[in-house]
Scaffold this motif. Structure first.
Motif, mmCIF file in Angstrom:
data_model
loop_
_atom_site.group_PDB
_atom_site.id
_atom_site.type_symbol
_atom_site.label_atom_id
_atom_site.label_comp_id
_atom_site.label_asym_id
_atom_site.label_seq_id
_atom_site.Cartn_x
_atom_site.Cartn_y
_atom_site.Cartn_z
ATOM 1 N N SER A 117 13.272 -8.665 1.204
ATOM 2 C CA SER A 117 14.397 -9.308 0.535
ATOM 3 C C SER A 117 15.319 -8.263 -0.073
ATOM 4 O O SER A 117 14.920 -7.109 -0.320
ATOM 5 C CB SER A 117 13.892 -10.239 -0.561
ATOM 6 N N GLU A 118 16.563 -8.664 -0.318
ATOM 7 C CA GLU A 118 17.515 -7.758 -0.962
ATOM 8 C C GLU A 118 16.997 -7.339 -2.338
ATOM 9 O O GLU A 118 17.159 -6.192 -2.758
ATOM 10 C CB GLU A 118 18.882 -8.450 -1.099
ATOM 11 N N LYS A 119 16.352 -8.270 -3.022
ATOM 12 C CA LYS A 119 15.793 -7.954 -4.340
ATOM 13 C C LYS A 119 14.740 -6.872 -4.233
ATOM 14 O O LYS A 119 14.733 -5.903 -5.030
ATOM 15 C CB LYS A 119 15.194 -9.219 -4.958
ATOM 16 N N TYR A 120 13.836 -6.998 -3.263
ATOM 17 C CA TYR A 120 12.775 -5.999 -3.096
ATOM 18 C C TYR A 120 13.376 -4.639 -2.759
ATOM 19 O O TYR A 120 12.971 -3.612 -3.320
ATOM 20 C CB TYR A 120 11.797 -6.425 -2.000
ATOM 21 N N LEU A 121 14.327 -4.619 -1.840
ATOM 22 C CA LEU A 121 14.943 -3.358 -1.433
ATOM 23 C C LEU A 121 15.638 -2.684 -2.612
ATOM 24 O O LEU A 121 15.515 -1.462 -2.809
ATOM 25 C CB LEU A 121 15.933 -3.597 -0.295
ATOM 26 N N ASN A 122 16.360 -3.460 -3.400
ATOM 27 C CA ASN A 122 17.074 -2.894 -4.550
ATOM 28 C C ASN A 122 16.104 -2.373 -5.610
ATOM 29 O O ASN A 122 16.312 -1.294 -6.174
ATOM 30 C CB ASN A 122 18.008 -3.943 -5.166
ATOM 31 N N GLU A 123 15.057 -3.150 -5.873
ATOM 32 C CA GLU A 123 14.093 -2.750 -6.902
ATOM 33 C C GLU A 123 13.334 -1.481 -6.523
ATOM 34 O O GLU A 123 12.901 -0.719 -7.393
ATOM 35 C CB GLU A 123 13.098 -3.887 -7.159
ATOM 36 N N ASN A 124 13.186 -1.235 -5.221
ATOM 37 C CA ASN A 124 12.422 -0.078 -4.759
ATOM 38 C C ASN A 124 13.301 1.029 -4.195
ATOM 39 O O ASN A 124 12.787 1.969 -3.585
ATOM 40 C CB ASN A 124 11.394 -0.524 -3.700
ATOM 41 N N LEU A 156 15.924 7.704 -2.696
ATOM 42 C CA LEU A 156 16.094 6.678 -1.665
ATOM 43 C C LEU A 156 15.013 6.747 -0.591
ATOM 44 O O LEU A 156 14.695 7.815 -0.071
ATOM 45 C CB LEU A 156 17.467 6.834 -1.003
ATOM 46 N N THR A 157 14.449 5.574 -0.274
ATOM 47 C CA THR A 157 13.550 5.448 0.873
ATOM 48 C C THR A 157 14.309 4.766 1.999
ATOM 49 O O THR A 157 14.803 3.650 1.835
ATOM 50 C CB THR A 157 12.300 4.617 0.523
ATOM 51 N N THR A 170 0.821 -1.218 0.000
ATOM 52 C CA THR A 170 0.000 0.000 0.000
ATOM 53 C C THR A 170 0.853 1.265 0.000
ATOM 54 O O THR A 170 0.821 2.043 -0.954
ATOM 55 C CB THR A 170 -0.948 0.017 1.207
ATOM 56 N N LEU A 171 1.630 1.457 1.045
ATOM 57 C CA LEU A 171 2.363 2.720 1.197
ATOM 58 C C LEU A 171 3.324 2.983 0.052
ATOM 59 O O LEU A 171 3.325 4.078 -0.539
ATOM 60 C CB LEU A 171 3.112 2.717 2.535
ATOM 61 N N MET A 172 4.140 2.001 -0.296
ATOM 62 C CA MET A 172 5.168 2.219 -1.314
ATOM 63 C C MET A 172 4.609 2.276 -2.734
ATOM 64 O O MET A 172 5.344 2.580 -3.672
ATOM 65 C CB MET A 172 6.235 1.119 -1.221
ATOM 66 N N ASN A 173 3.316 2.016 -2.885
ATOM 67 C CA ASN A 173 2.700 2.092 -4.205
ATOM 68 C C ASN A 173 1.929 3.385 -4.431
ATOM 69 O O ASN A 173 1.257 3.544 -5.450
ATOM 70 C CB ASN A 173 1.747 0.900 -4.408
#
Length: 313
Positions: A48-55, A34-35, A23-26
């Motif tokens: 996950s590292e993937k989620y953090l990197n993608e966002n 940077l968040t 919700t929030l990040m969308n």
């Protein structure tokens, strides 16, 4: 330029991380850049590292509340220069303590969002009511998730919303779908007139009138209350109130909506009266701030109800 700060709070496994991710990040108002995610406890849903990197997110973990101080946040600003900050807060820590900390000058609190697990809500209301309610006082959004669609939501709803009538309250079912409120959730009939509010249902009316004024606008409402005129209020208005137990016996407060008069009416302060009034939803002080308003039709002295206190939940 201001750096927005968003706080998500709730007990462990209440859905905070899911709220942040889904919700929030969308939201459209999440700024490019940077968040900084400050994680105060880890639940079932991981980042996950993937989620953090993608966002474009950087995760900083905090284990003790004492780590959250002005120096910590100043270092966060210096080291990361975030476009926005998300604090996933530990629901067992007092929210008030977090909000009292001095943040970097350019940081600005934008919202507090709370999550509640519907499967354990009843237990928390009975055994940890004060701790639960403390989280909700400053929340703009309260999400009660994992709810059985057959469960009675009225008691939970008034218990939560009386702490913060301005908050948006959402119930979600076990599939994450929003449960739309219906007239069937109410213990009285809003289709007829007058709408008669029984003594034990005043708390439900107080909460629902703010959330769904369209059910009441222009209709006559009938109920018992205590007539009260706060200092500074003119002779053309008073407030019919009831005493609410918001969380415990030590936390009793009077709640009610302003009632306008066509002519002066005499009454003793806190006298029990039977009210018949027309319901409207309009501005009282500020044009952009509307709320329920009553217009008195008739008022007469009456006996106090068997139970004077309105219990919530």
């Amino acid at each position: 330029m201001k750096t927005p700060v968003f706080v998500c709070t709730g007990f462990l496994d209440s859905g905070k991380s899911t709220l942040v991710k889904e919700t929030l990040m969308n939201q459209d108002w999440i700024e490019p850049g940077l968040t900084l995610l400050i994680l105060c406890e880890e639940g079932e849903v991981e980042y996950s590292e993937k989620y953090l990197n993608e966002n474009n997110m950087t995760l900083v973990k905090v284990d003790e509340f004492e780590q959250l101080n002005s120096a910590f946040f100043k270092n966060c600003e210096k080291n990361y220069r975030p476009a926005q900050v998300v604090i996933e807060y530990n629901g067992m820590w007092k929210l008030e303590d977090l909000l009292m900390i001095r943040y970097p000058r350019n940081w600005e609190l934008q919202g507090v969002y709370s999550t509640v697990n519907g499967t354990t809500l009843d237990m928390y209301l009975k055994n940890m009511r004060n701790v639960l309610m403390e989280q909700l006082t400053e929340s703009e959004l309260i999400v009660v998730n994992r709810c059985d669609r057959k469960m009675s939501r009225a008691g939970f709803r008034r218990a939560l919303k009386v702490q913060n009538p301005m908050a948006q309250l959402i119930f979600e079912d076990t599939n994450g779908e929003i449960i739309k409120p219906s007239k069937e959730d109410l213990p009285y009939d809003t289709s007829g007139e007058p709408i008669v509010i029984e003594d034990e249902d005043f708390g439900i009316f107080y909460v629902d009138a703010y959330d769904h004024p369209e059910l009441y606008i222009g209709k006559e409402i009938e109920f018992k209350a205590q007539a009260f005129r706060p200092k500074g209020m003119g002779e053309d208005m008073f407030v019919p109130v009831r005493k609410f137990m918001t969380c415990c016996a030590d936390d009793m407060r009077y709640y009610g909506y302003p009632c306008k008069l066509k002519k002066s009416v005499e009454f003793r302060n806190k006298e029990w009266v039977k009210i018949r009034a027309r319901f409207e939803f309009e501005a009282v002080v500020y044009e952009d701030s509307r709320q329920p308003i009553l217009y008195l039709i008739d008022m007469e002295s009456t006996e106090k109800p068997e139970e004077e206190i309105v219990y919530l939940g």
